[in-house]
Design a protein around this motif. Structure first.
Motif, PDB file in Angstrom:
ATOM      1  N   VAL A 188      -6.338 -25.329 -36.798  1.00 14.92           N
ATOM      2  CA  VAL A 188      -4.951 -25.099 -37.194  1.00 14.92           C
ATOM      3  C   VAL A 188      -4.661 -23.594 -37.233  1.00 14.92           C
ATOM      4  CG1 VAL A 188      -3.279 -25.365 -39.065  1.00 14.92           C
ATOM      5  CG2 VAL A 188      -4.802 -27.259 -38.470  1.00 14.92           C
ATOM      6  N   GLY A 189      -5.640 -22.799 -37.716  1.00 12.07           N
ATOM      7  CA  GLY A 189      -5.467 -21.353 -37.746  1.00 12.07           C
ATOM      8  C   GLY A 189      -5.316 -20.774 -36.351  1.00 12.07           C
ATOM      9  N   ALA A 190      -6.107 -21.261 -35.403  1.00 12.58           N
ATOM     10  CA  ALA A 190      -5.989 -20.786 -34.024  1.00 12.58           C
ATOM     11  C   ALA A 190      -4.619 -21.131 -33.449  1.00 12.58           C
ATOM     12  CB  ALA A 190      -7.098 -21.401 -33.166  1.00 12.58           C
ATOM     13  N   LEU A 191      -4.147 -22.360 -33.741  1.00 15.68           N
ATOM     14  CA  LEU A 191      -2.817 -22.756 -33.285  1.00 15.68           C
ATOM     15  C   LEU A 191      -1.740 -21.908 -33.963  1.00 15.68           C
ATOM     16  CD1 LEU A 191      -1.137 -24.735 -31.586  1.00 15.68           C
ATOM     17  CD2 LEU A 191      -1.125 -26.285 -33.566  1.00 15.68           C
ATOM     18  N   GLY A 192      -1.943 -21.616 -35.262  1.00 13.15           N
ATOM     19  CA  GLY A 192      -0.989 -20.769 -35.974  1.00 13.15           C
ATOM     20  C   GLY A 192      -0.958 -19.358 -35.424  1.00 13.15           C
ATOM     21  N   GLY A 193      -2.124 -18.833 -35.033  1.00 21.01           N
ATOM     22  CA  GLY A 193      -2.160 -17.514 -34.413  1.00 21.01           C
ATOM     23  C   GLY A 193      -1.366 -17.477 -33.117  1.00 21.01           C
ATOM     24  N   LEU A 194      -1.516 -18.532 -32.315  1.00 18.41           N
ATOM     25  CA  LEU A 194      -0.724 -18.624 -31.087  1.00 18.41           C
ATOM     26  C   LEU A 194       0.772 -18.700 -31.392  1.00 18.41           C
ATOM     27  CD1 LEU A 194      -2.677 -21.058 -28.721  1.00 18.41           C
ATOM     28  CD2 LEU A 194      -2.004 -18.703 -28.231  1.00 18.41           C
ATOM     29  N   ALA A 195       1.118 -19.464 -32.442  1.00 16.56           N
ATOM     30  CA  ALA A 195       2.533 -19.587 -32.813  1.00 16.56           C
ATOM     31  C   ALA A 195       3.110 -18.232 -33.228  1.00 16.56           C
ATOM     32  CB  ALA A 195       2.681 -20.603 -33.947  1.00 16.56           C
ATOM     33  N   LEU A 196       2.300 -17.422 -33.930  1.00 20.33           N
ATOM     34  CA  LEU A 196       2.773 -16.091 -34.338  1.00 20.33           C
ATOM     35  C   LEU A 196       3.024 -15.200 -33.126  1.00 20.33           C
ATOM     36  CD1 LEU A 196       0.650 -15.186 -37.512  1.00 20.33           C
ATOM     37  CD2 LEU A 196       3.041 -15.886 -37.384  1.00 20.33           C
ATOM     38  N   THR A 197       2.186 -15.310 -32.114  1.00 18.74           N
ATOM     39  CA  THR A 197       2.413 -14.482 -30.923  1.00 18.74           C
ATOM     40  C   THR A 197       3.724 -14.869 -30.237  1.00 18.74           C
ATOM     41  OG1 THR A 197       1.147 -15.987 -29.480  1.00 18.74           O
ATOM     42  CG2 THR A 197      -0.068 -14.196 -30.540  1.00 18.74           C
ATOM     43  N   PHE A 198       4.039 -16.173 -30.242  1.00 18.64           N
ATOM     44  CA  PHE A 198       5.329 -16.594 -29.680  1.00 18.64           C
ATOM     45  C   PHE A 198       6.477 -16.131 -30.576  1.00 18.64           C
ATOM     46  CE2 PHE A 198       2.722 -19.739 -27.353  1.00 18.64           C
ATOM     47  CZ  PHE A 198       3.285 -19.605 -26.084  1.00 18.64           C
ATOM     48  N   LEU A 199       6.268 -16.224 -31.887  1.00 16.69           N
ATOM     49  CA  LEU A 199       7.312 -15.839 -32.835  1.00 16.69           C
ATOM     50  C   LEU A 199       7.669 -14.364 -32.694  1.00 16.69           C
ATOM     51  CD1 LEU A 199       9.058 -16.717 -35.308  1.00 16.69           C
ATOM     52  CD2 LEU A 199       7.149 -15.985 -36.752  1.00 16.69           C
ATOM     53  N   TYR A 200       6.650 -13.524 -32.483  1.00 13.82           N
ATOM     54  CA  TYR A 200       6.882 -12.084 -32.340  1.00 13.82           C
ATOM     55  C   TYR A 200       7.108 -11.673 -30.880  1.00 13.82           C
ATOM     56  CZ  TYR A 200       5.452 -11.445 -37.195  1.00 13.82           C
ATOM     57  OH  TYR A 200       5.376 -11.496 -38.558  1.00 13.82           O
ATOM     58  N   ARG A 201       7.241 -12.666 -29.997  1.00 16.03           N
ATOM     59  CA  ARG A 201       7.482 -12.431 -28.573  1.00 16.03           C
ATOM     60  C   ARG A 201       6.413 -11.507 -27.982  1.00 16.03           C
ATOM     61  NH1 ARG A 201      14.078 -11.453 -28.566  1.00 16.03           N
ATOM     62  NH2 ARG A 201      14.619 -13.463 -29.540  1.00 16.03           N
ATOM     63  N   ALA A 202       5.170 -11.764 -28.367  1.00 16.33           N
ATOM     64  CA  ALA A 202       4.057 -10.941 -27.890  1.00 16.33           C
ATOM     65  C   ALA A 202       3.099 -11.720 -27.002  1.00 16.33           C
ATOM     66  CB  ALA A 202       3.288 -10.365 -29.083  1.00 16.33           C
ATOM     67  N   PHE A 203       3.441 -12.974 -26.692  1.00 14.96           N
ATOM     68  CA  PHE A 203       2.520 -13.790 -25.901  1.00 14.96           C
ATOM     69  C   PHE A 203       2.610 -13.415 -24.419  1.00 14.96           C
ATOM     70  CE2 PHE A 203       1.566 -17.421 -23.213  1.00 14.96           C
ATOM     71  CZ  PHE A 203       0.331 -17.810 -23.702  1.00 14.96           C
ATOM     72  N   THR A 204       1.434 -13.162 -23.835  1.00 15.95           N
ATOM     73  CA  THR A 204       1.323 -12.996 -22.383  1.00 15.95           C
ATOM     74  C   THR A 204       0.033 -13.678 -21.940  1.00 15.95           C
ATOM     75  OG1 THR A 204       0.083 -10.905 -22.515  1.00 15.95           O
ATOM     76  CG2 THR A 204       2.504 -10.753 -22.454  1.00 15.95           C
ATOM     77  N   TRP A 205      -0.010 -14.053 -20.653  1.00 17.79           N
ATOM     78  CA  TRP A 205      -1.230 -14.695 -20.150  1.00 17.79           C
ATOM     79  C   TRP A 205      -2.406 -13.733 -20.198  1.00 17.79           C
ATOM     80  CZ3 TRP A 205      -1.728 -19.584 -20.077  1.00 17.79           C
ATOM     81  CH2 TRP A 205      -0.630 -20.415 -19.824  1.00 17.79           C
TER      82      TRP A 205
END
Length: 473
Positions: free
Chosen positions: A288-305
């Motif tokens: 759940v923590g790993a999924l939450g970390g991914l969610a935070l990257t999307f929330l802060y618009r910091a997700f990239t491949w």
């Protein structure tokens, strides 16, 4: 030469080889197989296979194959395969890659930069405000990652130049980064405690509960030291001017805290709370923590491949290191114990007729010295199991011993000349920052770690209160 003496030689040769710089995991596996071949060697089995090869009515190649089969017909190879499978099938270790991934993905989401800037503004009226903000950020980020090198490096890039620009004393600023960056191996959810739980058989949830108050106590001592010294010597940590910090209303500060501090804090508390209150196993909570970390990257618009690839790669690399260390350590320790090494050490220590406190001090001094040439993972996996069989003789709870070890291992990153956190910081610090300045900044925090250990020795209830409250005796 008796088998126990050979076991002690095995341990001595191992220490000598790793001091030469050879990879620890593969050294453990090689020595475990080499000495294990001797320990489990059955000459009758090999010669029977050889006689069968000679008497076989077959060509020479088949005879050689049968002879080689007899040569490798040794139980050490079965032990090695079984140990490898046991490590890969260990449910406790499943949480390691998941927590690592959570830390690495959070590190690459630019959350820490937002967090430090916000805390710096919120703490602007406190003496040494920037150092206090850096310590709180280090504590929160170290808790999320548990990776000392990552925390020290990232905070060294974010907070260290900012403190130097604000005219902070170089040693004070460097000590804050180095000491704060090591807290992740003590404060849950700690990777180190997971590894200790797998090595000792102690419940990981009780370890997490037992480590929470000592970890917060140590972080609190660091903050008290920074504030106190900043009050006594304000020239070391000048108060920021209004122009440097900017003008912010209370509402703006609260909004910044809601968007930077609370999301990460909520993620950590949710993961830790789910573990402590039995709502999820450590592996489930880590997922759940790993999924939450991914969610935070999307929330802060910091997700990239690219960031995702880097996080996955670093997670796999670190997990592989830990798992192969376990394989090598358990093979090595099984052979060491079979030869009588643990027994001779146990008999020697028990024959000294020392008190439990003396044993604890002696064990912690040995771990302190091992912290100079070795990483915490190597100490926990290789050397701590040597002390574990002695704990019942002295009436010491392995949970309490584990928390003391975790506290003690803070010193391995702070003590010159092998203070790894100092070298991490030096690698990214401005050229004018000398290594001696960083070492000098570490000494007060090293003293506070030792002071915290003294407190824990005298008041063990700090460790046991929360586990007893939640789980009972």
């Amino acid at each position: 030469m008796s088998d126990p003496v050979i076991a002690l030689c095995m341990l001595g040769i191992f220490l000598f080889i790793i001091l030469l710089g050879f990879p620890v995991a593969f050294t453990l596996m090689a020595m475990g197989i080499m000495f294990g071949y001797y320990a489990y060697f059955d000459p009758g089995r090999m010669w029977r296979a050889y006689d069968r090869a000679v008497r076989a009515d077959a060509d020479q190649l088949t005879q050689i194959q049968l002879w080689i089969e007899g040569l490798f017909n040794n139980r050490i190879f079965d032990l090695f395969v079984n140990q490898t499978y046991s490590v890969m099938d260990n449910d406790v270790l499943t949480a390691v890659p998941l927590f690592l991934f959570m830390g690495y993905i959070v590190e690459r989401a630019n959350i820490v930069a937002r967090l430090f800037h916000t805390l710096n503004i919120a703490a602007r009226h406190i003496p040494g405000s920037m150092a206090v903000a850096a310590l709180i950020t280090c504590t929160l980020f170290a808790t999320a990652t548990g990776i000392v090198g990552a925390v020290v490096t990232l905070m060294g890039l974010l907070a260290f130049p900012a403190m130097l620009k604000a005219r902070y004393n170089t040693s004070l600023a460097s000590g804050v980064i180095c000491a704060g960056g090591t807290l992740g191996i003590l404060i849950p959810p700690s990777i180190m405690l997971i590894v200790y739980a797998a090595a000792s058989g102690v419940s990981i949830v009780k370890l997490y509960a037992g480590a929470l108050l000592p970890g917060l106590m140590l972080a609190g001592l660091y903050v008290i030291y920074v504030v106190g010294r900043s009050m006594l010597q304000p020239q070391l940590a000048p108060k920021p001017t209004r122009a440097e910090i900017g003008e912010f209303t209370v509402g703006q500060i609260v909004l910044r805290l809601l968007t930077s501090f609370f999301p990460l804090a909520f993620l950590i508390l949710a993961v830790l709370g789910a573990i402590l209150f039995g709502l999820a196993t450590p592996s489930e909570a880590a997922a759940v923590g790993a999924l939450g970390g991914l969610a935070l990257t999307f929330l802060y618009r910091a997700f990239t491949w690219q960031r995702l690839r880097e996080s996955v790669y670093l997670t796999l690399r670190t997990t592989a290191m830990v798992c192969w260390l376990f394989v090598g350590s358990w093979t090595f320790s099984s052979v060491f114990s079979y030869l009588g090494g643990e027994q001779i050490i146990s008999e020697f220590v028990t024959s000294l007729d020392i008190s439990p406190v003396t044993f604890l001090i002696m064990a912690q001094i040995i771990i302190f010295l091992l912290g100079w040439p070795l990483e915490w993972s190597e100490i926990i996996i290789i050397f701590v199991p040597i002390f574990l069989p002695l704990l019942p003789h002295f009436g010491i709870d392995p949970l309490f011993f584990g928390i003391l070890v975790a506290l003690n291992l803070q010193t391995s990153f702070l003590t010159p000349p092998m203070a790894m956190s100092a070298y991490y910081l030096k690698g990214i610090a401005p050229p004018h920052v000398q290594l001696n300045d960083i070492f000098k900044g570490n000494y007060p925090y090293l003293a506070m770690v030792l002071f915290a250990m003294v407190i824990l020795y005298n008041f063990p209830g700090i460790t046991f209160w929360l586990p007893d409250l939640i789980y009972g005796r």
